[in-house]
Design an enzyme around this catalytic site. Structure first.
Site, PDB file in Angstrom:
ATOM      1  N   ASN A 105       0.864  -1.183   0.000  1.00 40.06           N
ATOM      2  CA  ASN A 105       0.000   0.000   0.000  1.00 40.06           C
ATOM      3  C   ASN A 105       0.900   1.232   0.000  1.00 40.06           C
ATOM      4  O   ASN A 105       1.512   1.553   1.022  1.00 40.06           O
ATOM      5  CB  ASN A 105      -0.882  -0.051   1.255  1.00 40.06           C
ATOM      6  CG  ASN A 105      -1.658   1.232   1.478  1.00 40.06           C
ATOM      7  OD1 ASN A 105      -1.746   2.086   0.594  1.00 40.06           O
ATOM      8  ND2 ASN A 105      -2.232   1.370   2.668  1.00 40.06           N
ATOM      9  N   LYS A 114       0.054   4.292  -0.194  1.00 40.30           N
ATOM     10  CA  LYS A 114      -0.569   5.487   0.408  1.00 40.30           C
ATOM     11  C   LYS A 114      -0.344   6.696  -0.512  1.00 40.30           C
ATOM     12  O   LYS A 114      -0.320   6.525  -1.725  1.00 40.30           O
ATOM     13  CB  LYS A 114      -0.040   5.709   1.824  1.00 40.30           C
ATOM     14  CG  LYS A 114      -0.114   4.420   2.662  1.00 40.30           C
ATOM     15  CD  LYS A 114       0.165   4.620   4.098  1.00 40.30           C
ATOM     16  CE  LYS A 114       0.060   3.267   4.812  1.00 40.30           C
ATOM     17  NZ  LYS A 114       0.164   3.369   6.242  1.00 40.30           N
ATOM     18  N   HIS A 156      -9.434   1.390   5.606  1.00 41.14           N
ATOM     19  CA  HIS A 156      -8.112   1.605   6.213  1.00 41.14           C
ATOM     20  C   HIS A 156      -8.237   2.615   7.357  1.00 41.14           C
ATOM     21  O   HIS A 156      -9.005   3.576   7.261  1.00 41.14           O
ATOM     22  CB  HIS A 156      -7.123   2.106   5.156  1.00 41.14           C
ATOM     23  CG  HIS A 156      -5.710   2.068   5.636  1.00 41.14           C
ATOM     24  ND1 HIS A 156      -5.195   3.020   6.488  1.00 41.14           N
ATOM     25  CD2 HIS A 156      -4.711   1.176   5.416  1.00 41.14           C
ATOM     26  CE1 HIS A 156      -3.939   2.713   6.767  1.00 41.14           C
ATOM     27  NE2 HIS A 156      -3.620   1.597   6.126  1.00 41.14           N
ATOM     28  N   GLU A 191      -6.450   4.979   8.276  1.00 39.90           N
ATOM     29  CA  GLU A 191      -6.189   6.384   7.922  1.00 39.90           C
ATOM     30  C   GLU A 191      -7.423   7.020   7.302  1.00 39.90           C
ATOM     31  O   GLU A 191      -7.667   8.226   7.456  1.00 39.90           O
ATOM     32  CB  GLU A 191      -4.967   6.460   6.987  1.00 39.90           C
ATOM     33  CG  GLU A 191      -3.677   6.238   7.771  1.00 39.90           C
ATOM     34  CD  GLU A 191      -2.548   5.607   6.979  1.00 39.90           C
ATOM     35  OE1 GLU A 191      -2.601   5.600   5.736  1.00 39.90           O
ATOM     36  OE2 GLU A 191      -1.611   5.095   7.625  1.00 39.90           O
ATOM     37  N   GLU A 249      -5.038  -4.776  11.051  1.00 43.38           N
ATOM     38  CA  GLU A 249      -3.972  -3.785  11.218  1.00 43.38           C
ATOM     39  C   GLU A 249      -4.198  -3.018  12.516  1.00 43.38           C
ATOM     40  O   GLU A 249      -4.984  -2.061  12.544  1.00 43.38           O
ATOM     41  CB  GLU A 249      -3.988  -2.794  10.048  1.00 43.38           C
ATOM     42  CG  GLU A 249      -3.780  -3.429   8.698  1.00 43.38           C
ATOM     43  CD  GLU A 249      -3.231  -2.418   7.685  1.00 43.38           C
ATOM     44  OE1 GLU A 249      -2.153  -2.652   7.170  1.00 43.38           O
ATOM     45  OE2 GLU A 249      -3.892  -1.406   7.447  1.00 43.38           O
ATOM     46  N   GLY A 252       2.849   2.389  10.725  1.00 43.88           N
ATOM     47  CA  GLY A 252       3.811   3.473  10.508  1.00 43.88           C
ATOM     48  C   GLY A 252       4.584   3.861  11.749  1.00 43.88           C
ATOM     49  O   GLY A 252       5.279   4.880  11.759  1.00 43.88           O
ATOM     50  N   SER A 300       3.703  -1.975  10.226  1.00 44.24           N
ATOM     51  CA  SER A 300       5.169  -2.017  10.361  1.00 44.24           C
ATOM     52  C   SER A 300       5.764  -3.370   9.984  1.00 44.24           C
ATOM     53  O   SER A 300       6.720  -3.823  10.628  1.00 44.24           O
ATOM     54  CB  SER A 300       5.589  -1.598  11.775  1.00 44.24           C
ATOM     55  OG  SER A 300       5.197  -0.257  12.021  1.00 44.24           O
ATOM     56  N   GLY A 334       2.927  -1.180   4.218  1.00 46.54           N
ATOM     57  CA  GLY A 334       2.926   0.233   3.848  1.00 46.54           C
ATOM     58  C   GLY A 334       4.331   0.698   3.489  1.00 46.54           C
ATOM     59  O   GLY A 334       4.835   0.426   2.406  1.00 46.54           O
TER      60      GLY A 334
HETATM   61  P1  PGA Z   1       3.030   0.426   7.549  1.00 45.25           P
HETATM   62  O1  PGA Z   1       1.542   0.595   6.985  1.00 45.25           O
HETATM   63  O2  PGA Z   1       3.560  -0.893   7.001  1.00 45.25           O
HETATM   64  O3  PGA Z   1       3.792   1.608   7.039  1.00 45.25           O
HETATM   65  O4  PGA Z   1       2.920   0.379   9.030  1.00 45.25           O
HETATM   66  C1  PGA Z   1       0.675  -0.494   6.873  1.00 45.25           C
HETATM   67  C2  PGA Z   1      -0.664  -0.046   6.338  1.00 45.25           C
HETATM   68  O5  PGA Z   1      -1.131   1.031   6.707  1.00 45.25           O
HETATM   69  O6  PGA Z   1      -1.294  -0.764   5.545  1.00 45.25           O
END
Ligand code: PGA
Length: 257
Positions: free
Chosen positions: A18, A20, A103, A105, A172, A178, A213, A234
């Protein structure tokens, strides 16, 4: 006593990147050239979700590497006066197989409600897309023992869905996205068992990915947790080198090596 659910190892695992709100046209060639072919295609799929602006130009180079294309969101209406929105049929038109929905976010920053996620699921299925439904608890919810009730509420959008629809769920934990923090193998195993149980109760037998992460260093141990059938990656999917390493680590686990 272990959880009363059978983990479906017959499912092909999925490693999905992803991006983003990252990536420009100038980045595409270098990334796709450096991306390796799927090392275990019988056991695992690979997919990438770049921003909308890169979907068209990435469709063909990714197809040549047997990597499926996905989008990061969709609007639930079919067409019309919805300035700034993208429909599910537009995503199919450009070659998408997947769409990420719910998601954290989008839930937290854009204010996307469960009702909206529900409407988007239907729009995705009507257009022939496979949704990757993201669910996850905030740190405070975990600390207050609310993880399972939060996840059950987020999964309730599947209650009325046909059990034949294409579907992937991604767990998640919001506090792991992140941040460099990851859930421990015990937390992942217990939570995935709960999610598989809820899905089974509703008649769904779909893949459940882990996200938050995921990095080359932790991919193998996370993928080895019972009930984990892939990853939503991500930050570490932005560089082909680290994405390749995660894919390789997950392929070894999925192939039972
Ligand atoms: P990240 O994001 O691997 O940067 O933690 C994962 C995601 O939001 O799908």
């Amino acid at each position: 006593m272990g959880p009363a659910v059978k983990f479906a190892s017959r499912k092909r695992h999925l490693i999905a990147g992803n991006w983003k709100m990252n990536g420009l046209l100038e980045d595409v060639g270098q990334f796709t050239d450096a991306l390796n072919d799927n090392p275990a295609p019988d056991h695992m799929e690979v997919a990438l979700m770049p921003p909308f602006t890169l979907l068209y130009c990435m469709a063909e180079p990714l197809r040549q590497k047997d990597v499926r294309l996905g989008a990061q969101s969709v609007y639930f209406e079919k067409s019309g006066a919805f300035t700034g929105s993208i429909s599910a049929m537009m995503l199919r038109d450009v070659g998408c197989h997947y769409v990420i929905l719910g998601h954290s976010e989008r839930r937290d920053i854009i204010g996307e409600s469960n009702n909206m996620v529900h409407a988007k699921l239907d729009a995705a299925w009507n257009a022939g897309l496979e949704p990757i439904l993201c669910i996850g608890e905030h740190l405070q919810e975990r600390e207050n023992s609310k993880t399972n009730s939060v996840l059950a509420e987020q999964l309730s959008v599947l209650e009325a869905a046909s059990v034949d629809v294409p579907l992937t769920v991604a767990y998640e934990p919001v506090w792991a996205i992140g941040t460099g923090l990851t859930a421990t193998p015990e937390q992942v195993t217990t939570t995935h068992a709960f999610i598989h149980g809820e899905l089974a109760r509703m008649g769904h037998d779909c893949r459940v990915l882990y996200g938050g992460s995921v990095k080359p260093e932790n991919a193998a141990s996370l993928m080895a947790c019972p009930g984990v059938e892939g990853a939503l990656v991500g930050g570490a999917s932005l560089q082909a080198e680290s994405f390749n390493k995660i894919i390789q680590a997950a392929a070894s686990v999925a192939a039972g090596e």
